[in-house]
Design an enzyme around this catalytic site. Sequence first.
Site, PDB file in Angstrom:
ATOM      1  N   LYS A  72     -51.655 -78.847  -7.277  1.00 38.85           N
ATOM      2  CA  LYS A  72     -52.819 -78.785  -8.188  1.00 38.85           C
ATOM      3  C   LYS A  72     -52.487 -78.430  -9.622  1.00 38.85           C
ATOM      4  CE  LYS A  72     -55.911 -75.488  -7.568  1.00 38.85           C
ATOM      5  NZ  LYS A  72     -54.929 -74.629  -8.342  1.00 38.85           N
ATOM      6  N   THR A  74     -49.140 -78.838 -10.680  1.00 34.25           N
ATOM      7  CA  THR A  74     -48.266 -79.895 -11.044  1.00 34.25           C
ATOM      8  C   THR A  74     -48.980 -81.015 -11.742  1.00 34.25           C
ATOM      9  OG1 THR A  74     -46.814 -79.143  -9.206  1.00 34.25           O
ATOM     10  CG2 THR A  74     -46.445 -81.327 -10.124  1.00 34.25           C
ATOM     11  N   ARG A  95     -53.830 -70.240 -15.809  1.00 35.72           N
ATOM     12  CA  ARG A  95     -53.771 -69.252 -15.346  1.00 35.72           C
ATOM     13  C   ARG A  95     -52.268 -68.526 -15.547  1.00 35.72           C
ATOM     14  NH1 ARG A  95     -56.202 -68.670  -9.782  1.00 35.72           N
ATOM     15  NH2 ARG A  95     -54.993 -70.500  -9.643  1.00 35.72           N
ATOM     16  N   LYS A 106     -45.960 -67.804  -1.770  1.00 30.15           N
ATOM     17  CA  LYS A 106     -46.596 -68.882  -2.641  1.00 30.15           C
ATOM     18  C   LYS A 106     -45.844 -69.457  -3.537  1.00 30.15           C
ATOM     19  CE  LYS A 106     -50.659 -70.429  -5.193  1.00 30.15           C
ATOM     20  NZ  LYS A 106     -50.219 -70.829  -6.371  1.00 30.15           N
ATOM     21  N   ALA A 274     -58.582 -67.090  -6.936  1.00 25.92           N
ATOM     22  CA  ALA A 274     -59.883 -67.615  -6.532  1.00 25.92           C
ATOM     23  C   ALA A 274     -60.335 -67.331  -5.050  1.00 25.92           C
ATOM     24  CB  ALA A 274     -59.828 -69.302  -6.393  1.00 25.92           C
ATOM     25  N   PHE A 302     -57.191 -72.829  -5.933  1.00 23.96           N
ATOM     26  CA  PHE A 302     -57.033 -72.884  -4.684  1.00 23.96           C
ATOM     27  C   PHE A 302     -58.114 -74.263  -4.467  1.00 23.96           C
ATOM     28  CE2 PHE A 302     -55.988 -68.352  -3.791  1.00 23.96           C
ATOM     29  CZ  PHE A 302     -54.878 -68.621  -3.222  1.00 23.96           C
ATOM     30  N   PHE A 382     -45.983 -88.349  -2.307  1.00 24.85           N
ATOM     31  CA  PHE A 382     -44.772 -88.265  -1.663  1.00 24.85           C
ATOM     32  C   PHE A 382     -43.803 -89.311  -1.315  1.00 24.85           C
ATOM     33  CE2 PHE A 382     -46.752 -84.081  -1.711  1.00 24.85           C
ATOM     34  CZ  PHE A 382     -45.721 -83.151  -1.334  1.00 24.85           C
ATOM     35  N   TRP A 410     -44.630 -85.135 -10.243  1.00 26.37           N
ATOM     36  CA  TRP A 410     -43.619 -84.392  -9.853  1.00 26.37           C
ATOM     37  C   TRP A 410     -42.430 -85.002  -9.957  1.00 26.37           C
ATOM     38  CZ3 TRP A 410     -39.534 -84.401  -6.334  1.00 26.37           C
ATOM     39  CH2 TRP A 410     -38.876 -83.227  -6.036  1.00 26.37           C
TER      40      TRP A 410
END
Length: 557
Positions: A72, A74, A95, A106, A274, A302, A382, A410
């Site tokens: 998210k 990214t 954030r 994480k 969140a 999230f 991916f 990415w």
Amino acid sequence: MYKTDIEIAQETKMAHIRDVAAKIGVEEEDLIYYGKYMAKFEEEFIQKVQDRPNGKLILVTAVNPTPAGEGKTTTTVGLGEAFGQLGKKAVIALREPSLGPCFGIKGGAAGGGYAQVVPMENLNLHFTGDFHAITSANNLLAAMLDNHIQQGNALDIDTRQIIWKRCEDMNDRVLRNIVVGLGAKGDGFVREDHFVITVASEIMAILCLAEDLDDLKARLGRIIVAYNRSGDPVTAADLKATGAMAALLKDAIKPNLIQTLEHTPAIVHGGPFANIAHGCNSVRATKLALKLADYVVTEAGFGADLGAEKFFDIKCRMAGLKPDAVVLVATVRALKYNGGVAKSDLQEENLEALKKGIVNLEKHIENLQKYQVPIVVTLNAFVSDTQAELDYVRSFCEERGCEFALSEVWEKGGKGGIALAEKVLETLETKKSNFKVLYEDSLSLKEKIETVAREIYGADGVTYSPAAEKALKKITDMGFGGLPVCMAKTQYSLSDDPNKLGRPTGFTVNVREVYVSAGAGFVVAINGSIMTMPGLPKKPAAEGIDVDSTGRITGLF
């Protein structure tokens, strides 16, 4: 062989922050420098731009997080870079990361691959000190509360009804439930105490929702820290703590400016989780970004059941924000994981699992459509994704009235997000947002909780512990029944059970605790076994982080 995120970030030549600021019309005198690559905005500048028109506000959210990854942040960073590739004046608003996840499981929150904000080491560690200021203000209030009791307790505080908790920006499970005041008589009154992680502190929420320093002080003063023996609330203002707390936060309330790998301006400020808080960057940062750019890309924490719901029902409600579009991020891998595929097998094509797991995406689409904001679904690509899988997801989304675009940010940075950016631009031009919140202020707190549980989570209903029932009545009797609700819930499932993947049905949400954050302006409902002080995993990420003799950090991701 792919490079790690930190290797990519460290090899990038950053622009001086004054040159990044110049892209959005900010001059050197409008900045407070924190070295060459980070700055805060001067308060005078923030006030000076308030009469400018707003740009378009784009929210990035996602399906429920899985071990397969969603990307998210990214995507948020890459979309901002893609707007830059197209010659658009864009700013991203993010954030700040918490140290807890950085050293836990994480990792950081700077994006990934070629869609990152930098300097990523500074951002993920101490940054400009905002979180330290919040921690200090929180714990100053705790110290003044205990000192007041020690020095005669003129406010007649009931020591069995102290609700203010200390905080620390680290995952430290042994601090969840502690005893303080042990020792001699002069060491304080012996009582049970608790810690929360800094991102769950009400002061974090206050900082992120305050309009300016005066509003910050007013909100700080309304914090309820305890109840007296008559059952009446005792506030930070009663303890005469407001001024000192605000003094600690006077710089922290100013938004921060950094850059992406492609030098797109990034305003990064505030960082409530969140799953246990409201999950959005500061109102000040978002509103400032809207004055400085034609397109503002922001994110909420999230999955959409947590972050987006709170962005809409808390942040937008309070700040008067009206989002123009939503980007909903998913991956083929995450959807197959929701369909029951083990993490080790996600690289293999499996259309049956994809069809089974895509119901998670379907529920998030339905939820977002309730807010009447145009939706663009994007798949974070991916290399293991097959054409058949991509085509299936595209058709699934388009059949449900959503635009669709593939994202390769990415791997390719802004160039990999051009298809997504063009789709977002097309959506902004052709579809009108008729944003509305999910529930009205006039509903009771129970009705608000149950609306979110039924409409967003898909629950059959809600059960309440006796303590939660009692708290709801008291909060309503105190006059806080008109506030929105902040649901603390696991991020891994639409339900309050992290093991229920996909689109669970036939479940109830269990509210075990309720309390009012009077300064922030919402009522927190804690569901299931969610904790406001996380713990470290068996093998914390901290074990792999190091720094060499030149000061170069390794292992941070």
